[in-house]
Design a protein around this motif. Structure first.
Motif, PDB file in Angstrom:
ATOM      1  N   ASP A  55      35.447  38.601  37.932  1.00  0.00           N
ATOM      2  CA  ASP A  55      34.836  39.681  38.728  1.00  0.00           C
ATOM      3  C   ASP A  55      35.619  40.976  38.562  1.00  0.00           C
ATOM      4  OD1 ASP A  55      32.919  38.006  39.785  1.00  0.00           O
ATOM      5  OD2 ASP A  55      34.086  37.529  41.585  1.00  0.00           O
ATOM      6  N   ILE A  56      36.941  40.852  38.626  1.00  0.00           N
ATOM      7  CA  ILE A  56      37.773  42.056  38.585  1.00  0.00           C
ATOM      8  C   ILE A  56      37.735  42.689  37.194  1.00  0.00           C
ATOM      9  CG2 ILE A  56      40.111  42.963  38.939  1.00  0.00           C
ATOM     10  CD1 ILE A  56      38.692  41.877  41.466  1.00  0.00           C
TER      11      ILE A  56
ATOM     12  N   ALA B 234      38.925  40.890  26.571  1.00  0.00           N
ATOM     13  CA  ALA B 234      40.057  41.532  27.242  1.00  0.00           C
ATOM     14  C   ALA B 234      40.968  40.481  27.869  1.00  0.00           C
ATOM     15  CB  ALA B 234      39.558  42.506  28.300  1.00  0.00           C
ATOM     16  N   LEU B 235      40.356  39.461  28.485  1.00  0.00           N
ATOM     17  CA  LEU B 235      41.153  38.398  29.097  1.00  0.00           C
ATOM     18  C   LEU B 235      41.933  37.625  28.042  1.00  0.00           C
ATOM     19  CD1 LEU B 235      38.816  37.055  31.906  1.00  0.00           C
ATOM     20  CD2 LEU B 235      41.171  37.837  32.164  1.00  0.00           C
TER      21      LEU B 235
ATOM     22  N   GLN C 232      48.542  38.879  38.205  1.00  0.00           N
ATOM     23  CA  GLN C 232      47.763  39.979  38.784  1.00  0.00           C
ATOM     24  C   GLN C 232      47.854  41.201  37.882  1.00  0.00           C
ATOM     25  OE1 GLN C 232      49.548  40.545  42.631  1.00  0.00           O
ATOM     26  NE2 GLN C 232      48.525  38.777  43.539  1.00  0.00           N
ATOM     27  N   GLN C 233      49.073  41.486  37.425  1.00  0.00           N
ATOM     28  CA  GLN C 233      49.264  42.653  36.574  1.00  0.00           C
ATOM     29  C   GLN C 233      48.446  42.523  35.293  1.00  0.00           C
ATOM     30  OE1 GLN C 233      51.440  45.419  37.580  1.00  0.00           O
ATOM     31  NE2 GLN C 233      49.869  46.131  36.172  1.00  0.00           N
ATOM     32  N   ARG C 234      48.411  41.318  34.734  1.00  0.00           N
ATOM     33  CA  ARG C 234      47.664  41.120  33.497  1.00  0.00           C
ATOM     34  C   ARG C 234      46.159  41.260  33.724  1.00  0.00           C
ATOM     35  NH1 ARG C 234      49.848  35.956  30.544  1.00  0.00           N
ATOM     36  NH2 ARG C 234      50.920  35.412  32.494  1.00  0.00           N
ATOM     37  N   VAL C 235      45.704  40.851  34.922  1.00  0.00           N
ATOM     38  CA  VAL C 235      44.281  41.033  35.247  1.00  0.00           C
ATOM     39  C   VAL C 235      43.953  42.527  35.285  1.00  0.00           C
ATOM     40  CG1 VAL C 235      42.554  40.767  37.055  1.00  0.00           C
ATOM     41  CG2 VAL C 235      44.054  38.871  36.482  1.00  0.00           C
TER      42      VAL C 235
ATOM     43  N   ILE D 153      45.455  44.859  33.690  1.00  0.00           N
ATOM     44  CA  ILE D 153      45.470  45.410  32.336  1.00  0.00           C
ATOM     45  C   ILE D 153      44.209  44.990  31.581  1.00  0.00           C
ATOM     46  CG2 ILE D 153      46.689  45.310  30.131  1.00  0.00           C
ATOM     47  CD1 ILE D 153      49.290  45.303  31.721  1.00  0.00           C
ATOM     48  N   ALA D 154      43.765  43.753  31.821  1.00  0.00           N
ATOM     49  CA  ALA D 154      42.525  43.301  31.175  1.00  0.00           C
ATOM     50  C   ALA D 154      41.342  44.164  31.633  1.00  0.00           C
ATOM     51  CB  ALA D 154      42.263  41.832  31.499  1.00  0.00           C
ATOM     52  N   ARG D 155      41.300  44.481  32.918  1.00  0.00           N
ATOM     53  CA  ARG D 155      40.225  45.332  33.431  1.00  0.00           C
ATOM     54  C   ARG D 155      40.242  46.676  32.706  1.00  0.00           C
ATOM     55  NH1 ARG D 155      39.986  47.233  39.719  1.00  0.00           N
ATOM     56  NH2 ARG D 155      41.847  48.386  39.116  1.00  0.00           N
ATOM     57  N   SER D 156      41.464  47.175  32.505  1.00  0.00           N
ATOM     58  CA  SER D 156      41.615  48.448  31.828  1.00  0.00           C
ATOM     59  C   SER D 156      41.154  48.354  30.375  1.00  0.00           C
ATOM     60  CB  SER D 156      43.076  48.864  31.934  1.00  0.00           C
ATOM     61  OG  SER D 156      43.352  49.928  31.105  1.00  0.00           O
TER      62      SER D 156
END
Ligand SMILES: Nc1ncnc2c1ncn2[C@@H]1O[C@H](COP(=O)(O)OP(=O)(O)OP(=O)(O)O)[C@@H](O)[C@H]1O
Ligand SMILES: [Mg+2]
Lengths: 292, 258
Positions: free
Chosen positions: B94-95, B121-122, B143-146, B148-151
């Motif tokens: 979702d994020i 991205a993930l 959390q940080q990697r999530v 960055i993946a969103r970015s």
């Protein structure tokens, strides 16, 4: 038949309130319904003074407008004056409520009303207020029609606006950085809450509305980690509370609104126990894993 | 030098106390730039001003020589991890999909190509196996990697990240760094807020040294000089915050932008 109409209208309103309640709980603004319930008083008085009648419609419009104004003020105190959100809510509604009282005392001669006339509905009377068409056809209770339309309106808002509400509720700054009008989403949600609160007050009374806005959503929040599930569960809880509450009231021969709110509270307690149980299981599993 | 970001006479104040003072610099395209400074030096505020989240009291920012509005879809912003509620009922997927949201598609359903991009991205941040995991059940580094993946899912040209290395272990730090290098090799520009001097020299090509005002900007070898670092980090006396207090006391107003 009365039982059916009461349960149906209670359920319709409960589902509407609890869907919106999910977003309020997640935005940590759950008490906004309570605030609106008090803050609308000056709106009612002004509407009365302007229209000169005790017709429900002008008063509802007055109340809904002040309801939105309340949320604007709260936002202003929170964002611009950097007050805590609960303090902003508290200051806003006590202040508006006070203005309402002053208005009533100022125009005491002309105004023969208090909030009770329009806003503090009683759910037990739902079957008495029938909608009879000009041709004389009995369409059933007016409240059922109003609350069904309201539910359709709010449901479409949530479905059409799902992504916008999701994004702005989770991470407003990121939404802003994407160029999304977060103010639009905030005030759309607040207008929806204001409209729902005011309309529901008229039909089922204040305690129930505030309870429906907070309790089913909080209960659902405890036992799920998915927004869609939270929305659906809170709707199910609110229907269960309506059914259970009605029969509880019939059984103890007590207040229907009180019984419905109580059943909602019991459901909440139940969810809380489930979440505690799950947490304990999780931690003991973790300990087992780390020792084995 | 092709310029990715330019700030011009940028001043930002909270409650009339300037936390950024007359910041004037340019950052080149295709480099990894670190914005370095002690706590409270205005790094986060600088990023917020660039992203239009706080209003400057004077000055402006340009991105790729244009206003933010015109290039918004080429910019990706990664807020500080603590800025959101990680108990929010949402999954990792979702994020990451939020990276595909735009004001133009907000009312449309998420389509398959959005999903494919999110999966990719993930994969890049090594979090694909967690895609259905609830975000409340992630460690800080995850959390940080999530985020960055969103970015990454935004597919931007310029990435602006606030403290992506905070609270992550050495392996994750290395993984993030490799990602940034890979992005740079693809011609992307990366701007990272960072407060650890030790590692800064290894991580970045360019450095912006900040302490309310701009201390220095340039290629890292020019910046890592005793006197400059001393100026940014040493000396407790921060003249500008004193100026700010004075302005507040006397009721002088900081020049407002018309
Ligand atoms: N919303 C705010 N209202 C008032 N003052 C603020 C606000 N945000 C930040 N400040 C102040 O502005 C200054 C700069 O803050 P900023 O968050 O930009 O620093 P930073 O360099 O990111 O620090 P850190 O390394 O701790 O993240 C600090 O003195 C802080 O107290
Ligand atoms: Mg910061």
């Amino acid at each position: 038949m009365d039982a059916f109409w009461i349960i149906l209208s209670s359920s319709l309103i409960a589902v509407t309130c609890s869907l919106l309640g999910c977003y309020l709980v997640l935005r940590k603004m759950a008490m906004i319904g309570d605030a609106i319930s008090h803050a609308v008083l000056p709106g009612i008085v002004i509407a009365y003074l302007i229209s000169g009648s005790r017709e429900a419609l002008p008063m509802l419009i007055g109340a809904a407008i002040i309801g939105v104004f309340t949320t604007v003020l709260i936002e202003l105190f929170y964002k611009k004056a950097k007050l805590q959100i609960d303090a902003s809510i508290g200051i806003t509604f006590t202040w508006l409520f006070a203005i309402g009282i002053i208005l009533i005392s100022l125009f005491a001669g002309q105004v023969d009303l208090d909030q009770d006339c329009v806003l503090y509905g009683e759910i037990a009377y739902v079957p008495l207020d029938l909608w009879i068409t000009d041709a004389g056809v009995n369409m059933g209770p007016r409240t059922v029609w109003i609350s069904a339309s309201l539910l359709i309106l709010i449901l479409s808002f949530i479905i059409i606006g799902y992504k916008g509400l999701f994004l702005t509720t989770f991470n407003e700054e990121f939404a802003k950085a994407l160029g999304i009008a977060v103010g639009f989403w905030h005030y759309s949600l607040m207008s929806a809450v204001s409209l729902t609160t005011v309309i529901s007050f008229e039909s089922v009374g204040a305690i129930l509305v505030v309870a429906f806005l907070i309790v089913p959503a909080s209960a659902a929040y405890l036992i799920t980690h998915k927004l869609k599930e939270m929305l659906i569960l809170s709707a199910i809880f609110s229907v269960l509370s309506s059914i259970g509450g009605y029969y509880l009231a019939a059984y103890i021969n007590g207040s229907i609104a009180g019984a419905i709110a109580s059943v909602a509270g019991i459901l909440f307690l139940f969810c809380w126990l489930i979440s505690m149980y799950r947490k304990r299981n999780n931690t003991s599993r973790l300990i087992l894993n780390s020792t084995s | 030098m092709e310029v990715a970001l330019e700030t011009h006479n940028l001043t930002v104040s909270y409650n009339r106390r300037p936390v950024l003072w007359n910041i004037d610099f340019k950052i080149p395209v295709g480099q990894i730039t670190g914005i370095i400074g002690p706590n409270g030096s205005g790094k986060t505020t600088l990023l917020k001003a660039i992203m239009g989240l706080v209003k400057p009291s004077s000055g402006y920012c340009k991105l790729f020589d244009q206003d933010l509005k015109q290039v918004r879809e080429r910019i990706s912003y990664v807020p500080q991890r603590e800025s959101v509620d990680w108990d929010f009922p949402a999954s990792v997927m979702d994020i990451v999909l939020m990276g595909r949201y735009k004001s133009s598609n907000l009312f449309k359903r998420i389509n398959q190509s959005d999903r494919d991009i999110a999966v990719e991205a993930l994969e890049k941040v090594n979090m694909l196996e967690f895609s259905n995991r609830q975000i409340s059940q992630l460690s800080g580094g995850q959390q940080q990697r999530v985020f960055i993946a969103r970015s990454l899912a935004q597919g931007a040209d310029l990435y602006i990240m606030d403290e992506p290395f905070v609270g992550v272990d050495a392996a994750t730090e290395e993984a993030i760094l490799n990602l940034l290098t890979e992005m740079k090799n693809q011609g992307k520009t990366v701007i990272v807020v960072h407060h650890d001097l030790q590692t800064a020299k290894d991580y970045f090509d360019w450095i912006v040294l900040l302490n309310t005002r701009l201390v220095a900007v340039g290629p890292k070898d020019d910046i890592f000089r005793e006197d400059l670092l001393q100026e940014a980090y040493g000396g407790k006396l921060n003249v500008l915050s004193k100026v700010g207090d004075l302005i507040k006391e006397k009721g002088f107003s900081v020049r407002e932008r018309k």
